[in-house]
Scaffold this active site. Structure first.
Site, mmCIF file in Angstrom:
data_model
loop_
_atom_site.group_PDB
_atom_site.id
_atom_site.type_symbol
_atom_site.label_atom_id
_atom_site.label_comp_id
_atom_site.label_asym_id
_atom_site.label_seq_id
_atom_site.Cartn_x
_atom_site.Cartn_y
_atom_site.Cartn_z
ATOM 1 N N GLU B 61 0.810 -1.229 0.000
ATOM 2 C CA GLU B 61 0.000 0.000 0.000
ATOM 3 C C GLU B 61 0.836 1.268 0.000
ATOM 4 O OE1 GLU B 61 -0.676 -2.596 2.025
ATOM 5 O OE2 GLU B 61 -2.691 -3.259 1.450
ATOM 6 N N HIS B 130 -9.258 -4.984 10.814
ATOM 7 C CA HIS B 130 -9.911 -4.777 9.515
ATOM 8 C C HIS B 130 -11.192 -3.960 9.621
ATOM 9 C CE1 HIS B 130 -7.061 -7.771 8.283
ATOM 10 N NE2 HIS B 130 -7.547 -7.850 7.067
#
Lengths: 360, 331
Positions: B61, B130
């Site tokens: 990322e 998450h």
């Protein structure tokens, strides 16, 4: 720890086509550029000590051949991005001393209107994308500039500079992977001055003796090592990487051995404690890229000592004029703090006029 | 009759239309191309647009988001997908430092027209790592824009506008809503031929007179459920205000609503400390204090990392019952 610079072996690299093609004036210009960078910074240092600026001042003194040599071979679609030791790259891409000095002084006439400071010079009209403060934070951006060049179908590249202290950051390794995976025309240039701030390579990086550029092997990427003292070598070897970027759209990792004469920044009080005085003296006297190239040009019969002194004089005058310009320039108005935050607001578009953007 | 499509398909239509609208739009993210999207938001787009326009990124990322930021400085318009917005933290330096400040530190010479989109929600039993909802964190940073749609219609109109915006826009969705359907008109039924919703414009999702239930994202849907119960079982008329975009913020619509109802609760799935609701509550008390008949309240997730246990996590997030109860305490 001493870095791996050595006295120039100018003979072979002087004959490289990229150097062979240089006219006498071109060669003098290269020397002039390095001298300009040095005098700009030496005078900036004096002004820092005169309390004319705040924050950090990371000086490039000793490393001038790296920016000068690499940038001197670039063309229309080649881009440049670097970290916080950015004055040398800025002057070499063609930024003026006035806007650079004024930026240090925090003035509205600075290249970033006094909003960036020493570490954050930008000139997108000259393909210069900063000036970035976070170690290795610029390395994904460098991949992105190369991605953009490729996406737009241009024959170009991005030269992305980083210090040897940046090579252990994750963002850099992610960038190397993307660059090789996606065939991005990016050239990562490690300016290896031997120290990540006050920590030598032995104390910061695994396998430093093998060379930092070897890390490219892990990504199957081309790499090379360059003696940064020799401007001809810097140009010749960077040209090979540039050709690879232009013709094959492939990345390269270059490691250029160099040395900074000053501390990590002006705030580095230990600059002569983690390095011996003898080491610093040796590099200043025997491995200085400006002295080296001056001697090369004298040997080639292109200049005499007096011509060099004249270059120094001219650069000094230019830098002093920049100090005067910066001194006489206004500070940004407090009302300008919130300019240049959002493009849509600055351009007074419908989007910029819709909803509240600032909450003070 | 207007057709109904899912939140997921509305987003996909928006992305597809913007790929057609501008050659410089490129979708980049993990599994967005050949895998068709981890949540199928980009399903079919790679097949239609090919390798150049829809790009599978490695799990990297910081690398690929930073790369998108760099490319955007040259005029590319990357639409980056985070498989979960929780992964923004891996790319935090790029998203917070580089995307938000390059324009400023260059004195306005650069702009970063990037969109980073993906699901930012709890409620799916994937544990704390998450389930982050970082809209308040990014909205805290001048230079960034933050959008959080509550339904398919808004999702389509806002994603298209976000992609055309010349500043970085962080677009936060909810996987819980992806499969739900709303009325979204065909372009041929629209006067302008396409659906564009400006950032910085809140929307009254339900008119009311007794209390303003203000929120963003899925909390708006929960508020609408609560409003129905309040009306049917308690005779209370709740107005539901959907921010749609958090920064820029439509303060006028919020304040007008509170001037009318004299009571306000902010509802969000984020945590309470320095949440979006804290900002809104502060604004309300500062600007329309004299109109208030009760303190401004907030309803958030229970203040702990997201719990895994499926039935318990449902209780950690704001429920319609929570909203009804809190409303009754001040109405």
């Amino acid at each position: 720890m001493a870095t791996k610079t050595k006295k120039a072996e100018t003979k072979s690299f002087a004959d490289d086509p990229i150097n062979k093609s240089l006219s006498k004036d071109d060669k003098i210009d290269l020397l002039r550029q390095m001298v300009r960078v040095r005098r700009f910074e030496q005078i900036a240092l004096t002004e820092y000590q005169n309390d004319k600026m705040g924050g950090f001042l990371h000086l490039y003194i000793g490393q001038e051949s790296v920016a000068c040599g690499t940038i001197s071979i670039l063309g229309e679609h080649d881009h440049v991005i670097t970290a916080y030791r950015d004055h040398g790259h800025a002057l070499n891409v063609g930024m003026g001393m006035n806007e650079c000095m004024a930026e240090l002084f925090g003035k509205a006439t600075g290249c970033s209107k006094g909003k960036g400071g020493s570490m954050h010079y930008f000139a997108p009209d000259k393909n210069y994308w900063g000036g970035h403060g976070i170690v290795a934070g610029q390395t994904p951006l460098g991949a992105g500039l190369a991605y953009g060049v490729k996406y737009l179908g241009q024959k170009g590249s991005c030269l992305c500079y980083l210090g040897d202290g940046a090579i252990n950051q994750g963002a850099f390794h992610e960038s190397l992977n993307l660059a090789e995976l996606w065939d991005l025309p990016v050239i990562y240039v490690i300016e290896n001055n031997g120290y990540s701030m006050g920590t030598s390579q032995e104390r910061s990086s695994a396998h430093p003796k093998a060379g930092l550029a070897l890390r490219a092997e892990g990504y199957g990427m081309a790499w090379d090592q360059i003696n940064g003292v020799d401007l001809y070598e810097v140009r010749a070897k960077t040209k090979k990487a540039l050709d690879r970027a232009h013709n094959e759209s492939k990345p390269t990792l270059l490691e250029i051995f160099t040395y900074r004469h000053k501390g990590h920044s002006i705030a580095d009080a230990n600059a002569d404690k983690y390095r011996t005085k003898e080491e610093i003296q040796r590099y200043m006297q025997e491995h200085d890229p400006i002295t080296n190239f001056k001697e090369v040009l004298i040997t080639e019969g292109i200049i005499e000592e007096a011509d060099y002194k004249n270059l120094v004089k001219e650069a000094t005058k230019e830098a002093m004029e920049a100090v005067k310009f910066a001194d006489e320039s206004p500070y940004p108005d407090v009302s300008e703090i919130t300019d240049d935050v959002y493009w849509e607001v600055d351009n007074n578009t419908e989007a910029g006029r819709t909803g509240k953007h600032f909450f003070h | 009759m207007t057709r109904k499509i899912s939140f997921r398909d509305a987003l996909k239509e928006g992305l597809d239309e913007e790929l057609a609208h501008d050659d410089n739009v490129v979708i980049i993210g993990e599994e967005v191309a050949q895998y068709n999207g981890a949540y199928k938001v980009t399903e079919g787009l790679w097949k239609k647009w090919g390798d150049k326009r829809v790009v599978d990124a490695p799990i990297s990322e910081a690398g690929f988001i930073g790369m998108g930021i760099g490319a955007s400085m040259l005029g590319i318009r990357p639409v980056m997908e985070l498989m979960f917005y929780s992964f923004a933290y891996v790319a935090f330096d790029q998203m917070m430092n580089n995307a938000a400040t390059c324009r400023y530190m260059s004195g306005g010479l650069i702009n970063v027209p990037i969109v980073v989109r993906g699901p930012a929600n709890g409620g799916t039993s994937v544990g704390a790592t998450h389930s982050h909802t970082p809209e308040n964190i990014f909205a805290n940073m001048p230079g960034l824009k933050v959008v959080s749609p509550s339904n398919a219609y808004d999702a389509k109109g806002l994603i298209k506008t976000a992609i055309r915006d010349n500043d970085p826009v962080y677009f936060m969705e909810s996987t819980v809503l992806y499969g739900q359907e709303w009325e979204v008109p065909e372009n041929s039924d629209l006067e302008d031929g396409e659906l564009l919703i400006p950032l910085g414009k809140a929307d009254i999702k339900r008119e009311g007179t007794d209390i303003s239930l203000i929120g963003h994202g899925r909390a708006v849907i929960t508020s609408l459920e609560a409003a129905k119960i309040l009306e049917e079982e308690h005779g209370i008329s709740a107005e539901v205000v959907d921010l749609r975009s958090i920064r820029p913020l439509d303060e006028d619509t919020i304040l007008d609503s509170v001037r009318k109802t004299h009571r306000a609760i902010y509802i969000e799935e984020n945590k309470p400390f320095c949440g979006v609701g804290a900002q809104i509550a502060s604004t309300i008390q500062e600007r329309v204090f004299d109109y208030l008949d009760a303190p401004v309240l907030r309803i958030t997730s229970v203040d702990a990392p997201a719990i895994y246990s499926p039935p318990v996590e449902k209780e950690q997030l704001p429920t319609a019952a929570d909203i009804v109860e809190k409303t009754l305490s001040i109405c």
